[in-house]
Design a protein around this motif. Structure first.
Motif, short mmCIF file in Angstrom:
data_model
loop_
_atom_site.label_atom_id
_atom_site.label_comp_id
_atom_site.label_asym_id
_atom_site.label_seq_id
_atom_site.Cartn_x
_atom_site.Cartn_y
_atom_site.Cartn_z
N GLU A 1 0.74 -1.21 0.11
CA GLU A 1 -0.11 0.04 0.04
C GLU A 1 0.81 1.31 0.03
O GLU A 1 0.75 2.34 -0.92
N PRO A 2 1.81 1.36 0.82
CA PRO A 2 2.46 2.70 0.71
C PRO A 2 3.47 3.03 -0.43
O PRO A 2 4.16 3.92 -0.69
N TYR A 3 3.52 1.95 -1.32
CA TYR A 3 4.55 1.87 -2.47
C TYR A 3 3.90 2.11 -3.80
O TYR A 3 4.53 2.17 -4.77
N VAL A 4 2.70 1.91 -3.78
CA VAL A 4 2.01 1.71 -5.07
C VAL A 4 0.76 2.63 -5.20
O VAL A 4 0.17 3.09 -4.15
N GLU A 5 0.19 2.97 -6.52
CA GLU A 5 -0.99 3.64 -6.60
C GLU A 5 -2.01 2.80 -5.98
O GLU A 5 -2.27 1.69 -6.00
N GLU A 6 -3.13 3.68 -5.21
CA GLU A 6 -3.87 3.08 -4.43
C GLU A 6 -4.83 2.16 -5.26
O GLU A 6 -5.40 1.35 -4.70
#
Ligand SMILES: [Fe+2]
Ligand SMILES: [Fe+2]
Length: 256
Positions: A135-140
């Motif tokens: 989650e913190p590293y990719v598009e939502e």
């Protein structure tokens, strides 16, 4: 014993024994978490005091476990693929299928990451675990799709030719019914603007493993580079909302 191996000489055997003893003496104590015991049907937590008493002079392992493949100081997602995922074949086959089908990079990435929960960590609720990890590293939209594939894969969508996987009948039995939380999640996902992104994961999910498929992680390094925000400190060492999960994968037998 390997029958092709040369019989060791006495001095070679003595060297080996000495090395093994030195290793045992310098090794730290690796511990099992409650969850690892539960997988064997046991509710158990080893007492730290008892383990120390049984291993005089040793301390607990508080970092890398020497039995596992080493990881670099600042690991990337690709390093986790190589050194912590038990298998990458299914992920690579699904992502290759999406790539060949001309899907956009975010869908290819979602397919590449959709089962990292299982590949690295845990089977139960793998879609939720995997989504949280990335989650913190990719598009939502990507993490949302990974989360929702957990529910969507159980529900056919004839409008795009997705049927309930025959393999699930074999795996779970013909009478298996998804739990109410999964049904509710499916109904929410069905109405969502990103429904089709998650549906595309299920459509590219390769349910029957093909041992002869030619897949290569290298084919996805650039897509990962463009779509996964690799933290400069190393994945797991960056204090994001999921970096503890990556650290736990890095050091699964750390005492605390
Ligand atoms: Fe899955
Ligand atoms: Fe899958």
């Amino acid at each position: 014993m390997n029958e092709h191996a040369k019989p060791a000489t006495l001095s070679e055997r003595a060297d080996e024994l000495e090395e093994a003893m030195m290793h045992a003496l310098s090794a730290r104590i690796a511990t099992k978490s409650t969850l690892f015991y539960m997988a064997d049907g046991k509710l158990q937590l080893d007492s730290g005091e008892a383990l120390l008493a049984a291993n005089p002079g040793k301390h607990f392992l508080m970092g890398a476990d020497p039995r596992l493949p080493p990881m670099p100081e600042k690991p990337t997602l690709i390093d986790f693929f190589k050194a912590r995922f038990a298998t990458t074949a299914h992920l690579l086959q699904s992502a290759t299928h999406a790539l060949k089908g001309g899907q956009p990079e975010k869908v290819v990435l979602a397919c590449l990451l959709h089962d990292i929960g299982v590949a690295s960590f845990i089977r139960c609720d793998h879609g939720y675990w995997g989504a949280q990890m990335i989650e913190p590293y990719v598009e939502e939209e990507v993490s949302w799709a990974v989360r929702m594939h957990q529910a969507l894969r159980f529900f056919p969508d004839p409008s795009v030719g997705y049927e309930y996987p025959q393999m699930y009948i074999k795996l779970f039995g013909a009478d298996y019914q998804p739990e109410p939380y999964i049904v509710a999640e499916y109904q929410r996902a069905r109405e969502h603007k990103w429904y089709m992104t998650s549906r595309l994961i299920t459509m590219n999910d390769i349910y029957s493993f093909d041992p002869n498929a030619k897949v290569n992680l290298d084919d996805f390094v650039d897509i990962v580079g463009r779509n996964f925000r690799q933290p400069k400190e190393g994945l797991g060492l960056d204090n994001s909302s999921s970096s503890h999960m990556w650290r736990t994968l890095m050091w699964p037998t750390r005492f605390l």
